[in-house]
Design a protein around this motif. Structure first.
Motif, PDB file in Angstrom:
ATOM      1  N   UNK A 236       1.344  -1.431  -0.111  1.00 40.72           N
ATOM      2  CA  UNK A 236       0.053   0.025   0.592  1.00 40.72           C
ATOM      3  C   UNK A 236       0.765   1.570   0.174  1.00 40.72           C
ATOM      4  N   UNK A 237       1.782   0.995   0.460  1.00 41.79           N
ATOM      5  CA  UNK A 237       2.565   2.327  -0.004  1.00 41.79           C
ATOM      6  C   UNK A 237       3.455   2.840  -0.583  1.00 41.79           C
ATOM      7  N   UNK A 238       3.505   1.517  -0.938  1.00 44.81           N
ATOM      8  CA  UNK A 238       4.908   1.488  -2.472  1.00 44.81           C
ATOM      9  C   UNK A 238       4.060   1.219  -3.802  1.00 44.81           C
ATOM     10  N   UNK A 239       2.655   1.588  -4.129  1.00 46.46           N
ATOM     11  CA  UNK A 239       1.537   1.279  -5.066  1.00 46.46           C
ATOM     12  C   UNK A 239       3.136   0.677  -5.958  1.00 46.46           C
ATOM     13  N   UNK A 240       4.228   1.333  -6.592  1.00 45.72           N
ATOM     14  CA  UNK A 240       4.993   1.243  -7.655  1.00 45.72           C
ATOM     15  C   UNK A 240       5.914  -0.099  -7.847  1.00 45.72           C
ATOM     16  N   UNK A 241       5.785  -0.140  -6.544  1.00 47.81           N
ATOM     17  CA  UNK A 241       7.206  -1.596  -6.583  1.00 47.81           C
ATOM     18  C   UNK A 241       6.113  -3.007  -6.359  1.00 47.81           C
ATOM     19  N   UNK A 242       6.721  -4.094  -6.560  1.00 54.08           N
ATOM     20  CA  UNK A 242       6.571  -5.409  -6.537  1.00 54.08           C
ATOM     21  C   UNK A 242       7.206  -5.531  -5.788  1.00 54.08           C
ATOM     22  N   UNK A 243       6.874  -6.804  -4.711  1.00 56.49           N
ATOM     23  CA  UNK A 243       6.967  -7.784  -4.125  1.00 56.49           C
ATOM     24  C   UNK A 243       7.686  -9.069  -3.845  1.00 56.49           C
ATOM     25  N   UNK A 244       8.644  -9.070  -4.092  1.00 55.51           N
ATOM     26  CA  UNK A 244       9.269 -10.484  -3.980  1.00 55.51           C
ATOM     27  C   UNK A 244       9.315 -11.051  -2.777  1.00 55.51           C
ATOM     28  N   UNK A 245       8.929 -12.740  -2.755  1.00 57.86           N
ATOM     29  CA  UNK A 245       8.884 -13.469  -1.913  1.00 57.86           C
ATOM     30  C   UNK A 245      10.046 -14.421  -1.915  1.00 57.86           C
ATOM     31  N   UNK A 246      11.213 -14.032  -0.919  1.00 61.73           N
ATOM     32  CA  UNK A 246      12.499 -15.696  -2.080  1.00 61.73           C
ATOM     33  C   UNK A 246      12.270 -16.617  -0.758  1.00 61.73           C
ATOM     34  N   UNK A 247      12.234 -17.416  -1.353  1.00 64.34           N
ATOM     35  CA  UNK A 247      12.968 -18.899  -0.368  1.00 64.34           C
ATOM     36  C   UNK A 247      14.567 -18.475  -0.394  1.00 64.34           C
ATOM     37  N   UNK A 248      14.987 -18.741   1.126  1.00 69.35           N
ATOM     38  CA  UNK A 248      16.222 -18.866   1.028  1.00 69.35           C
ATOM     39  C   UNK A 248      17.153 -19.794   1.468  1.00 69.35           C
ATOM     40  N   UNK A 249      16.152 -20.647   2.530  1.00 64.77           N
ATOM     41  CA  UNK A 249      16.662 -21.613   2.530  1.00 64.77           C
ATOM     42  C   UNK A 249      15.640 -23.254   2.700  1.00 64.77           C
ATOM     43  N   UNK A 250      16.267 -23.489   1.158  1.00 65.80           N
ATOM     44  CA  UNK A 250      15.246 -24.936   0.376  1.00 65.80           C
ATOM     45  C   UNK A 250      15.415 -26.198   1.311  1.00 65.80           C
ATOM     46  N   UNK A 251      16.230 -26.983   2.074  1.00 69.63           N
ATOM     47  CA  UNK A 251      16.456 -27.517   2.536  1.00 69.63           C
ATOM     48  C   UNK A 251      17.072 -27.855   3.797  1.00 69.63           C
ATOM     49  N   UNK A 252      16.621 -28.835   4.810  1.00 68.14           N
ATOM     50  CA  UNK A 252      16.291 -29.620   4.996  1.00 68.14           C
ATOM     51  C   UNK A 252      14.802 -29.714   4.811  1.00 68.14           C
ATOM     52  N   UNK A 253      13.786 -30.369   4.531  1.00 69.85           N
ATOM     53  CA  UNK A 253      12.330 -30.208   4.515  1.00 69.85           C
ATOM     54  C   UNK A 253      11.577 -29.313   6.043  1.00 69.85           C
ATOM     55  N   UNK A 254      11.785 -29.485   6.985  1.00 74.11           N
ATOM     56  CA  UNK A 254      11.221 -29.031   7.779  1.00 74.11           C
ATOM     57  C   UNK A 254      11.227 -27.560   8.316  1.00 74.11           C
ATOM     58  N   UNK A 255      12.590 -27.475   7.465  1.00 73.39           N
ATOM     59  CA  UNK A 255      12.587 -25.607   7.263  1.00 73.39           C
ATOM     60  C   UNK A 255      12.463 -25.099   6.361  1.00 73.39           C
ATOM     61  N   UNK A 256      11.960 -25.866   5.350  1.00 75.02           N
ATOM     62  CA  UNK A 256      11.653 -25.287   3.501  1.00 75.02           C
ATOM     63  C   UNK A 256      11.338 -23.652   3.258  1.00 75.02           C
ATOM     64  N   UNK A 257      11.920 -22.793   3.499  1.00 72.64           N
ATOM     65  CA  UNK A 257      11.267 -21.641   3.181  1.00 72.64           C
ATOM     66  C   UNK A 257       9.670 -21.764   2.236  1.00 72.64           C
ATOM     67  N   UNK A 258       9.932 -22.830   1.268  1.00 71.54           N
ATOM     68  CA  UNK A 258       9.246 -22.547   0.252  1.00 71.54           C
ATOM     69  C   UNK A 258       7.762 -22.668   0.808  1.00 71.54           C
ATOM     70  N   UNK A 259       7.892 -23.284   2.015  1.00 73.55           N
ATOM     71  CA  UNK A 259       6.618 -23.776   2.030  1.00 73.55           C
ATOM     72  C   UNK A 259       6.086 -22.484   2.667  1.00 73.55           C
TER      73      UNK A 259
END
Length: 393
Positions: A236-259
């Motif tokens: 709402x504050x930056x209507x001209x920007x896009x928000x990237x949701x970036x997973x930085x840890x993919x393994x092991x499964x119990x801490x997989x940020x893609x979830x």
């Protein structure tokens, strides 16, 4: 030399990979030689990723704990400490140097047993004449009997390089003599990293599937709600920007940020169509930095995206769950005002502080950039000093 590298077994934790690839690349550079690097891993793809990232082929896989003839149990530790048995493997005797890359494995943030056990294992190697250094560590504080025990064990190692002033001062006060200050290896440029035009078209958020477990109020649903609150404020504050949701840890499964990335994308995309980008594919750290360099600022529930944003001279808000954030972000860079420590604030307090920090970044943007630039030069020099010191061992 034959160099054994610990704590870079998972290159799908981009923070670990950055430290591993930078050590290998820059140690070759500092020594003006090619070495053989044996990297602990359970999957050879991690070795291929390190070779691709560095352009260095002399990187080889070895099983975790291959420096010992078998996994050690509590009786082994006792008997080895008393010198009744020797469990160091024949493979270990071919190794000239063991480098234990940084992290917070030697803190008591997650319990006290693992730091003691790890320290004992490396001290056994040192007793067999193998040089051992801990490089870029956040360590302590220790409590109760562990203070004297860890002083005794850690004092045997060749050299310890804390990555922050808090750790350095603590170890010095403990009475350790084998310590030298350095900085986090990820503060160096990556091999394939290129300077990009700062278009500021994105705001990057690296959420964590781990952090809510350490939050003062816990509860994953409340954590998701807080994440959505931050996204609403940003979009709402930056209507001209896009928000990237970036997973930085993919393994092991119990801490997989893609979830959590996928969950947040599903919650936000309908409300903000075509303004949410979910990055869940397997990246190299330099590709992460490409996105960071094009961001207005970064928000992260992981520490190393903040390290990357500092290296790229992009302001960041850090959501912290351990002491390691304070030593680097505050101690080295003086940016502690931009840390939200989830261990001590409830969700309403975090929401209030997040809004305050958005305003603060806008008001102090150029001063933040200047702090980062000045201290990056200091950090780079201290890291090279450490690598040169290791070379001279």
């Amino acid at each position: 030399m034959n160099i054994y590298v610990c704590h870079c077994s998972n290159t799908f934790n981009y923070g670990s990979m950055m430290m591993g690839e930078n050590f290998i690349r820059y140690f070759n550079e500092v020594t003006n030689a090619s070495h053989h690097y044996y990297v602990e891993t359970e999957d050879d793809i991690n070795i291929q990723r390190l070779r691709t990232a560095t352009g260095i082929e002399e990187i080889y896989p070895t099983a975790v704990n291959s420096l010992f003839i078998r996994p050690l149990n509590k009786y082994d530790y006792l008997l080895s400490e008393m010198r009744f048995i020797n469990l160091v493997s024949d493979f270990a005797r071919k190794i000239d140097l063991v480098v234990v890359l940084g992290g917070d494995d030697f803190t008591e943030d997650y319990g006290w047993k693992d730091p003691v056990i790890n320290a004992l294992r490396f001290s056994f190697l040192k007793r067999q004449g193998i040089r051992v250094v801990l490089l870029g560590q956040t360590m302590g504080p220790y409590h109760s009997f562990r203070v004297s025990l860890m002083k005794h064990i850690l004092g045997r190692l060749d050299q310890i390089y804390p990555r922050d002033e808090i750790t350095f001062s603590y170890l010095k006060d403990m009475g350790l003599k084998n310590i030298s200050m350095t900085d986090d290896l990820a503060l160096l440029p990556l091999s394939k990293q290129k300077a990009r035009e700062k278009l500021k078209q994105y705001i990057t958020y690296c959420p964590s599937e781990l952090i809510y477990r350490y939050a003062k109020e816990g509860d994953r649903d409340s954590w998701i709600d807080f994440n959505c609150f931050m996204a609403d404020i940003i979009l709402n504050r930056y209507p001209d920007k896009k928000l990237i949701l970036l997973a930085h840890v993919l393994k092991p499964p119990h801490v997989d940020d893609r979830v959590i990335v996928k969950e947040l994308f599903n919650l936000l995309n309908e409300k903000y169509p075509e303004r949410i980008l979910a990055k869940t594919d397997e990246l190299y750290p330099y590709e992460v930095r490409d996105l960071i360099q094009e961001s207005l600022f970064v928000v992260s529930s992981r520490m190393h995206p903040v390290i990357s944003s500092i290296q790229c001279v992009i302001p960041a808000i850090a959501l912290s769950y351990s002491s390691k954030y304070w030593g680097i972000i505050d101690g080295r860079y003086g940016l502690g005002d931009y840390i939200i420590d989830v261990r001590y604030l409830n969700y309403n307090e975090m929401k209030e502080k997040f809004v305050e920090l958005i305003h603060k970044i806008e008001a102090e943007y150029e001063q933040i950039e200047e702090k980062m630039s000045i201290n990056n030069a200091v950090a780079i020099r201290s890291i090279f000093n450490a690598l040169e010191s290791i070379r001279d061992l």
